[in-house]
Design a protein around this motif. Sequence first.
Motif, PDB file in Angstrom:
ATOM      1  N   SER A  60       0.845  -1.106   0.126  1.00 34.51           N
ATOM      2  CA  SER A  60      -0.204  -0.216   0.297  1.00 34.51           C
ATOM      3  C   SER A  60       0.608   1.398   0.049  1.00 34.51           C
ATOM      4  N   GLY A  63       2.339   1.557   3.685  1.00 37.95           N
ATOM      5  CA  GLY A  63       2.775   0.451   3.629  1.00 37.95           C
ATOM      6  C   GLY A  63       4.528   1.033   3.265  1.00 37.95           C
ATOM      7  N   TYR A  96       3.473  -6.725   4.053  1.00 42.11           N
ATOM      8  CA  TYR A  96       3.100  -6.257   3.651  1.00 42.11           C
ATOM      9  C   TYR A  96       2.888  -5.850   2.033  1.00 42.11           C
ATOM     10  N   ILE A  99       0.158  -7.737   0.748  1.00 42.83           N
ATOM     11  CA  ILE A  99      -1.038  -7.842   0.855  1.00 42.83           C
ATOM     12  C   ILE A  99      -2.002  -6.768   0.708  1.00 42.83           C
ATOM     13  N   GLY A 100      -0.730  -5.299   0.470  1.00 47.18           N
ATOM     14  CA  GLY A 100      -0.510  -3.941   0.710  1.00 47.18           C
ATOM     15  C   GLY A 100      -2.883  -4.137   0.032  1.00 47.18           C
ATOM     16  N   ASN A 101      -2.877  -3.835  -1.054  1.00 46.70           N
ATOM     17  CA  ASN A 101      -3.960  -3.337  -1.627  1.00 46.70           C
ATOM     18  C   ASN A 101      -5.539  -4.952  -1.483  1.00 46.70           C
ATOM     19  N   ASP A 103      -7.746  -4.898   0.000  1.00 44.96           N
ATOM     20  CA  ASP A 103      -9.643  -3.585   0.135  1.00 44.96           C
ATOM     21  C   ASP A 103      -9.740  -3.260  -1.136  1.00 44.96           C
ATOM     22  N   GLU A 135       1.505  -5.047   8.905  1.00 47.66           N
ATOM     23  CA  GLU A 135       1.038  -4.069   8.945  1.00 47.66           C
ATOM     24  C   GLU A 135      -0.286  -4.730   9.918  1.00 47.66           C
ATOM     25  N   ASP A 137      -2.875  -3.085  10.754  1.00 45.64           N
ATOM     26  CA  ASP A 137      -4.115  -2.725   9.985  1.00 45.64           C
ATOM     27  C   ASP A 137      -4.932  -4.070   8.402  1.00 45.64           C
ATOM     28  N   GLU A 138      -3.806  -4.310   8.131  1.00 42.12           N
ATOM     29  CA  GLU A 138      -3.736  -5.291   7.117  1.00 42.12           C
ATOM     30  C   GLU A 138      -3.966  -6.615   6.945  1.00 42.12           C
ATOM     31  N   HIS A 141      -7.914  -6.665   8.108  1.00 40.21           N
ATOM     32  CA  HIS A 141      -8.214  -6.955   7.069  1.00 40.21           C
ATOM     33  C   HIS A 141      -8.635  -7.927   6.322  1.00 40.21           C
ATOM     34  N   LEU A 142      -7.193  -9.003   6.546  1.00 40.91           N
ATOM     35  CA  LEU A 142      -7.072 -10.865   6.548  1.00 40.91           C
ATOM     36  C   LEU A 142      -8.670 -11.199   6.953  1.00 40.91           C
TER      37      LEU A 142
END
Length: 258
Positions: A60, A63, A96, A99-101, A103, A135, A137-138, A141-142
């Motif tokens: 992201s 990140g 990071y 899987i940063g994107n 969303d 990260e 928050d990531e 999210h997962l």
Amino acid sequence: MSPADYQVTIVKYGTRQTVRSDVYLNYHLYGEPDAPIGMDYFFWVVRNADRTIVVDTGFSAAGGARRQRTTLIDPAAAFEALGVTDPTIVVTHAHYDHIGNLDLFPSAPVVIAAAEYDFWTGPHAHRVLLHHSVEDDEIDHLRQRRLQTFTGEFDLAPGVRVIQLGGHTPGQSVVLVDTAAGPVLLASDAVHYYEEYERSMPFSQVSALVDMYEGFERIRSMVASGEVRHLVSGHDPDTLARFTPVTGPLAGLAATIG
């Protein structure tokens, strides 16, 4: 493309410059002088007439900035240029830069090794030597995503197999894809650099050293048997030069196989 003909697109979205002692574990043991080395950041798109599979989603903006990485193209713009709208996503591991994107595709099913998910949602995920690569928050999210977890190997679709190797992370996986140009192994961070694989030089970030060595051997066996014809590294700056360059908005930043 027919259902049997997958095409793999390799997209370079980021880069950085560092030194060899930063990327190779205990580099001083090789008795070689330190030297500069580049590291590129990729994600991969696997498509045929029936389906689109995104393998990892890059770092992201936050990140990448936190770690002073250079963004060459916003992954969202690259996905748009490729016309990716409704994929299945394979997460090779939960760092990071992989899987940063997620969303960007909130309704997409996500395939991940059970060992990978269990580790990053378990009691050791916040250990300093491991946590610096994710990260929070990531990972959160997962946790909220619709997941297909697996152990060992998973046949995602005819001609696409996800294989857990471990080593770099507990559930580090690779993706084997059948194409008209022969079988392609998207090695992700089981092989950051071709030299890493060719010389059995483990990467500096490792959860299980023996598993990493065994991963190299497994891939060598797959190449020797013909099960793999094209090996695609996870971070080597030489990667794009080994395959067919694309034209258009991703020229210079992407290559294809198949």
